[in-house]
Write a protein that holds these residues in place. Sequence first.
Motif, PDB file in Angstrom:
ATOM      1  N   ALA A   1       2.732   7.428  -4.565  1.00 24.53           N
ATOM      2  CA  ALA A   1       2.427   8.108  -5.625  1.00 24.53           C
ATOM      3  C   ALA A   1       1.325   9.287  -5.462  1.00 24.53           C
ATOM      4  O   ALA A   1       1.375  10.418  -6.003  1.00 24.53           O
ATOM      5  CB  ALA A   1       1.718   7.216  -6.658  1.00 24.53           C
ATOM      6  N   VAL A   2       0.723   9.033  -4.468  1.00 28.33           N
ATOM      7  CA  VAL A   2      -0.495  10.152  -4.049  1.00 28.33           C
ATOM      8  C   VAL A   2       0.236  11.403  -3.335  1.00 28.33           C
ATOM      9  O   VAL A   2      -0.104  12.408  -3.642  1.00 28.33           O
ATOM     10  CB  VAL A   2      -1.349   9.639  -3.042  1.00 28.33           C
ATOM     11  CG1 VAL A   2      -2.240  10.588  -2.343  1.00 28.33           C
ATOM     12  CG2 VAL A   2      -2.399   8.539  -3.640  1.00 28.33           C
ATOM     13  N   SER A   3       1.223  11.221  -2.805  1.00 31.35           N
ATOM     14  CA  SER A   3       2.236  12.008  -2.238  1.00 31.35           C
ATOM     15  C   SER A   3       2.907  12.827  -3.471  1.00 31.35           C
ATOM     16  O   SER A   3       3.059  14.031  -3.342  1.00 31.35           O
ATOM     17  CB  SER A   3       3.384  11.592  -1.089  1.00 31.35           C
ATOM     18  OG  SER A   3       4.285  12.416  -0.757  1.00 31.35           O
ATOM     19  N   ARG A   4       3.509  12.146  -4.272  1.00 28.96           N
ATOM     20  CA  ARG A   4       4.164  12.732  -5.565  1.00 28.96           C
ATOM     21  C   ARG A   4       3.029  13.821  -6.110  1.00 28.96           C
ATOM     22  O   ARG A   4       3.451  14.793  -6.683  1.00 28.96           O
ATOM     23  CB  ARG A   4       4.539  11.717  -6.340  1.00 28.96           C
ATOM     24  CG  ARG A   4       5.698  10.737  -5.854  1.00 28.96           C
ATOM     25  CD  ARG A   4       7.109  11.842  -5.941  1.00 28.96           C
ATOM     26  NE  ARG A   4       7.370  11.766  -7.248  1.00 28.96           N
ATOM     27  CZ  ARG A   4       8.166  12.937  -7.792  1.00 28.96           C
ATOM     28  NH1 ARG A   4       8.449  14.031  -6.905  1.00 28.96           N
ATOM     29  NH2 ARG A   4       8.636  13.155  -9.038  1.00 28.96           N
ATOM     30  N   GLY A   5       1.964  13.504  -5.985  1.00 27.32           N
ATOM     31  CA  GLY A   5       0.619  14.152  -6.696  1.00 27.32           C
ATOM     32  C   GLY A   5       0.577  15.380  -5.898  1.00 27.32           C
ATOM     33  O   GLY A   5      -0.553  16.279  -6.166  1.00 27.32           O
ATOM     34  N   GLU A   6       0.983  15.273  -4.748  1.00 25.53           N
ATOM     35  CA  GLU A   6       0.533  16.790  -3.995  1.00 25.53           C
ATOM     36  C   GLU A   6      -1.000  16.785  -3.725  1.00 25.53           C
ATOM     37  O   GLU A   6      -1.435  17.716  -3.645  1.00 25.53           O
ATOM     38  CB  GLU A   6       1.104  18.023  -4.343  1.00 25.53           C
ATOM     39  CG  GLU A   6       2.569  17.896  -4.665  1.00 25.53           C
ATOM     40  CD  GLU A   6       3.185  19.072  -5.249  1.00 25.53           C
ATOM     41  OE1 GLU A   6       2.711  20.104  -5.366  1.00 25.53           O
ATOM     42  OE2 GLU A   6       4.561  18.980  -5.731  1.00 25.53           O
ATOM     43  N   THR A   7      -1.422  15.611  -3.550  1.00 25.04           N
ATOM     44  CA  THR A   7      -2.838  15.483  -3.488  1.00 25.04           C
ATOM     45  C   THR A   7      -3.522  16.064  -2.295  1.00 25.04           C
ATOM     46  O   THR A   7      -2.938  15.874  -1.202  1.00 25.04           O
ATOM     47  CB  THR A   7      -3.155  13.826  -3.668  1.00 25.04           C
ATOM     48  OG1 THR A   7      -2.497  13.329  -4.729  1.00 25.04           O
ATOM     49  CG2 THR A   7      -4.550  13.779  -3.747  1.00 25.04           C
ATOM     50  N   THR A   8      -4.559  16.787  -2.415  1.00 21.92           N
ATOM     51  CA  THR A   8      -5.365  17.370  -1.276  1.00 21.92           C
ATOM     52  C   THR A   8      -6.758  17.125  -1.345  1.00 21.92           C
ATOM     53  O   THR A   8      -7.129  16.439  -2.453  1.00 21.92           O
ATOM     54  CB  THR A   8      -5.169  18.907  -1.361  1.00 21.92           C
ATOM     55  OG1 THR A   8      -6.120  19.602  -2.228  1.00 21.92           O
ATOM     56  CG2 THR A   8      -3.677  19.381  -1.365  1.00 21.92           C
ATOM     57  N   ALA A   9      -7.600  17.454  -0.434  1.00 20.68           N
ATOM     58  CA  ALA A   9      -8.996  17.337  -0.612  1.00 20.68           C
ATOM     59  C   ALA A   9      -9.551  18.023  -1.425  1.00 20.68           C
ATOM     60  O   ALA A   9     -10.921  17.691  -1.941  1.00 20.68           O
ATOM     61  CB  ALA A   9      -9.512  17.774   0.741  1.00 20.68           C
TER      62      ALA A   9
ATOM     63  N   LEU B   1       0.653  -1.242  -0.105  1.00 23.04           N
ATOM     64  CA  LEU B   1      -0.105  -0.022   0.093  1.00 23.04           C
ATOM     65  C   LEU B   1       0.758   1.327   0.148  1.00 23.04           C
ATOM     66  O   LEU B   1       0.422   2.304  -0.430  1.00 23.04           O
ATOM     67  CB  LEU B   1      -0.937   0.027   1.185  1.00 23.04           C
ATOM     68  CG  LEU B   1      -1.969  -1.118   1.167  1.00 23.04           C
ATOM     69  CD1 LEU B   1      -3.039  -1.038   2.525  1.00 23.04           C
ATOM     70  CD2 LEU B   1      -2.938  -0.960   0.051  1.00 23.04           C
ATOM     71  N   THR B   2       2.142   1.120   0.519  1.00 22.02           N
ATOM     72  CA  THR B   2       2.840   2.263   0.432  1.00 22.02           C
ATOM     73  C   THR B   2       3.140   2.860  -0.767  1.00 22.02           C
ATOM     74  O   THR B   2       3.438   3.863  -1.153  1.00 22.02           O
ATOM     75  CB  THR B   2       4.355   2.173   1.469  1.00 22.02           C
ATOM     76  OG1 THR B   2       5.150   1.169   0.531  1.00 22.02           O
ATOM     77  CG2 THR B   2       3.888   1.967   2.701  1.00 22.02           C
TER      78      THR B   2
ATOM     79  N   ILE C   1      -5.947   4.304  -4.347  1.00 19.07           N
ATOM     80  CA  ILE C   1      -6.964   4.800  -3.934  1.00 19.07           C
ATOM     81  C   ILE C   1      -7.141   5.046  -2.579  1.00 19.07           C
ATOM     82  O   ILE C   1      -7.708   5.842  -1.959  1.00 19.07           O
ATOM     83  CB  ILE C   1      -8.187   3.611  -4.382  1.00 19.07           C
ATOM     84  CG1 ILE C   1      -8.324   3.586  -5.804  1.00 19.07           C
ATOM     85  CG2 ILE C   1      -9.389   3.797  -3.792  1.00 19.07           C
ATOM     86  CD1 ILE C   1      -8.873   2.379  -6.518  1.00 19.07           C
ATOM     87  N   ALA C   2      -6.711   4.090  -1.579  1.00 16.72           N
ATOM     88  CA  ALA C   2      -6.619   4.444  -0.182  1.00 16.72           C
ATOM     89  C   ALA C   2      -5.776   5.528   0.208  1.00 16.72           C
ATOM     90  O   ALA C   2      -6.255   6.247   0.893  1.00 16.72           O
ATOM     91  CB  ALA C   2      -6.058   3.076   0.381  1.00 16.72           C
ATOM     92  N   GLY C   3      -4.701   5.618  -0.646  1.00 17.80           N
ATOM     93  CA  GLY C   3      -3.855   6.887  -0.152  1.00 17.80           C
ATOM     94  C   GLY C   3      -4.552   8.469  -0.624  1.00 17.80           C
ATOM     95  O   GLY C   3      -4.505   9.345   0.171  1.00 17.80           O
ATOM     96  N   ALA C   4      -5.331   8.289  -1.794  1.00 12.32           N
ATOM     97  CA  ALA C   4      -6.015   9.586  -1.991  1.00 12.32           C
ATOM     98  C   ALA C   4      -7.242   9.716  -1.061  1.00 12.32           C
ATOM     99  O   ALA C   4      -7.522  10.926  -0.665  1.00 12.32           O
ATOM    100  CB  ALA C   4      -6.439   9.303  -3.456  1.00 12.32           C
ATOM    101  N   SER C   5      -7.722   8.645  -0.799  1.00 10.21           N
ATOM    102  CA  SER C   5      -9.085   8.581   0.143  1.00 10.21           C
ATOM    103  C   SER C   5      -8.545   9.269   1.514  1.00 10.21           C
ATOM    104  O   SER C   5      -9.071  10.055   2.208  1.00 10.21           O
ATOM    105  CB  SER C   5      -9.608   7.091   0.345  1.00 10.21           C
ATOM    106  OG  SER C   5     -10.484   7.257   1.399  1.00 10.21           O
TER     107      SER C   5
END
Lengths: 270, 66
Positions: free
Chosen positions: A153-161, A147-148, A178-182
């Motif tokens: 990848a989500v972190s690399r995307g600087e993903t926010t709410a 899962l890491t 999906i879990a990371g973005a969630s």
Amino acid sequence: MKAISITEANRCELVDIPEPAAPGAGEVRLKVRQVGYCGSDLTSFRGLNPMVTYPRIPGHEIGATIESVGSGVPEQWKVGQNVLVSPYTSCGQCSACKAGRFNTCRYNETMGVQRDGALTEYVNIPHEKLFTSDKLSLAEMALVEPLTVGFHAVSRGETTADDTVVVFGCGAIGLGVIAGASARKARVIAVDIDDEKLALAKRCGATDSINSMTESLHERLQEMTDNEGPTVMIEAVGTASYFQSLRRRSLLRGTRRLHRLRKSSRRLRN
Amino acid sequence: MKELDIRGSRNATPEDFEAVIAHLESVAFPTDEVITKTVSLEDAPAALAAWSENPGEITKIHITLD
């Protein structure tokens, strides 16, 4: 002790190997209890992983119990404690390490890939590679490492709410995305060609799903985003050709962040 | 016109491990469904060969040594 060995392409056996020596300074000996097969283990078995030489003991998704502790290991690590392991190494000298990006170390050796892994009864591990939780089961612990990859990848995307994240592929890696973005409260649109995998994606945190075999991916994404398109797209299918087609899609408009996971040596060809 | 940022993502950092642990501790993650099946160490070679035969049917295989 028993171990699993990929002895050559398409040949995997239960073998007997010597137990490791007593843990050295800074190391713990782990009694391995639960291990997940990674897609890279499958690639190694199929003879398609150029980073692997044979024989190779696979396995780097680990749930284990500390069996003994070497000298100099901090007191937080105790015999009988359940732990999981980061399977990577970093040299500290290459350009990536000097830039602080240790996860991209040029000389990284992942357990089960460039060096032997954990599908055996005991392994010695540097304490710096350990993580623990008193709430997770051994199965959950062994699930953390795969899962890491998606969380990164989500972190690399600087993903926010504020983001709408499209995740292509709902295999083990995609589910981690999906879990990371969630976890970051983003809106998550899962894309796959298998309805069962899409249903599982929703239980892992996807808010919406698209079956790209039976639905028009472009039209559905436009509908879901008021014709704006998604803000982050993460490819977790794992084929270069798929990424190329994604990059060409007209749905990419405005400022978008597009990511490709790379856990094997597959390369994007221009 | 597009101005895409394309990034690669490789492996993971210690912070990612901590984030996954915190997430699994705080939500009802469907672990039992993500793990398609669990086999013994003795059955691990056959499980790998079977996965190679039918990769689409497997999300995750676990091997238990207990």
